[in-house]
Design an enzyme around this catalytic site. Structure first.
Site, short mmCIF file in Angstrom:
data_model
loop_
_atom_site.label_atom_id
_atom_site.label_comp_id
_atom_site.label_asym_id
_atom_site.label_seq_id
_atom_site.Cartn_x
_atom_site.Cartn_y
_atom_site.Cartn_z
N HIS A 1 -6.84 -6.00 2.18
CA HIS A 1 -5.63 -5.41 2.73
C HIS A 1 -5.00 -6.27 3.98
CE1 HIS A 1 -6.69 -0.91 2.38
NE2 HIS A 1 -7.88 -1.22 2.09
N HIS B 1 -9.87 -5.29 -3.38
CA HIS B 1 -8.57 -5.49 -2.82
C HIS B 1 -8.72 -5.82 -1.38
CE1 HIS B 1 -9.59 -1.22 -2.76
NE2 HIS B 1 -9.12 -1.19 -1.40
N ASP C 1 0.78 -1.18 -0.16
CA ASP C 1 -0.12 -0.21 0.08
C ASP C 1 0.88 1.37 -0.19
OD1 ASP C 1 -3.31 0.71 1.16
OD2 ASP C 1 -1.80 2.01 1.06
N ILE C 2 0.49 2.43 -0.57
CA ILE C 2 1.44 3.42 -0.96
C ILE C 2 1.26 4.41 0.29
CG2 ILE C 2 -0.40 4.87 -2.02
CD1 ILE C 2 1.58 5.49 -4.16
P1 5GP Z 1 -9.87 1.43 0.14
O1 5GP Z 1 -10.47 1.44 -1.38
O2 5GP Z 1 -9.53 0.02 0.69
O3 5GP Z 1 -10.43 2.40 1.08
O4 5GP Z 1 -8.46 2.07 0.15
C1 5GP Z 1 -7.52 1.90 -1.18
C2 5GP Z 1 -6.22 1.67 -0.55
O5 5GP Z 1 -5.53 1.68 -1.68
C3 5GP Z 1 -5.68 2.94 0.33
O6 5GP Z 1 -4.91 2.21 1.53
C4 5GP Z 1 -4.57 3.75 -0.38
O7 5GP Z 1 -3.38 3.93 0.34
C5 5GP Z 1 -4.12 2.50 -1.53
N1 5GP Z 1 -3.92 2.97 -2.73
C6 5GP Z 1 -4.52 4.07 -3.37
N2 5GP Z 1 -3.93 4.36 -4.41
C7 5GP Z 1 -2.84 3.60 -4.55
C8 5GP Z 1 -1.77 3.53 -5.53
O8 5GP Z 1 -1.69 4.23 -6.66
N3 5GP Z 1 -0.61 2.43 -5.35
C9 5GP Z 1 -0.84 1.74 -4.07
N4 5GP Z 1 0.41 1.07 -3.80
N5 5GP Z 1 -1.60 1.87 -3.21
C10 5GP Z 1 -2.59 2.73 -3.35
#
Ligand code: 5GP
Length: 132
Positions: free
Chosen positions: A95, A93, A29-30
């Site tokens: 986590h 995704h 995760d970034i």
């Molecule tokens: P969620 O959709 O589960 O609420 O969060 C999306 C997750 O993806 C977040 O933890 C965010 O940091 C991660 N994320 C969003 N864009 C990117 C990206 O371009 N690269 C990576 N490696 N992680 C990402």
């Protein structure tokens, strides 16, 4: 339009890759909650996890299990927590977050700022121990 994670799958956007096979990809995760916070995705772009067909769903979780075992070997933590949120990126995704307390998997807390070099090192370390 394809999701940001499909762009990662297609190599249009870089990531710190942990593991992959023909159907799934794991990458850091970034904006991690903890060192080793990893995302596991199906390469096929499906927004909502519970829309995934049963076979792919099972395979996704088995892939995530192997990655989680490797995270546990590489990061000092009590457990690897698992969460699905999906409110930000419309591409399924999982986590995987190394945790020592429930607070460690609180998505509202401030994220870590890790250097590119450190992320690279963590991804390589976890990736080297994944058994697929
Ligand atoms: P969620 O959709 O589960 O609420 O969060 C999306 C997750 O993806 C977040 O933890 C965010 O940091 C991660 N994320 C969003 N864009 C990117 C990206 O371009 N690269 C990576 N490696 N992680 C990402």
């Amino acid at each position: 339009m394809s999701s940001i994670f499909s762009k990662i799958v297609n190599g249009e956007i870089p990531c710190h890759k942990v593991a992959e096979n023909d159907k799934f990809l794991a990458f850091l995760d970034i904006n991690p909650l903890a060192k080793g916070h990893t995302l596991v995705i199906p390469k096929q772009e499906i927004d909502y996890i519970f829309d995934i067909d049963d076979e792919l769903y099972k395979e996704l979780f088995l892939f995530a299990k192997q990655v989680a075992h490797s995270i546990k070997k590489c990061v000092n933590c009590k457990r690897v927590g698992i969460a699905v949120v999906g409110l930000e990126v419309p591409h399924t995704h999982i986590h995987l977050v190394p945790i020592n307390s429930v607070y460690d998997i609180d998505f509202s807390k401030p994220k870590l700022k890790l250097s590119n070099d450190e992320l690279k090192m963590i991804a390589e370390r976890i990736g080297s121990k994944v058994v697929l």
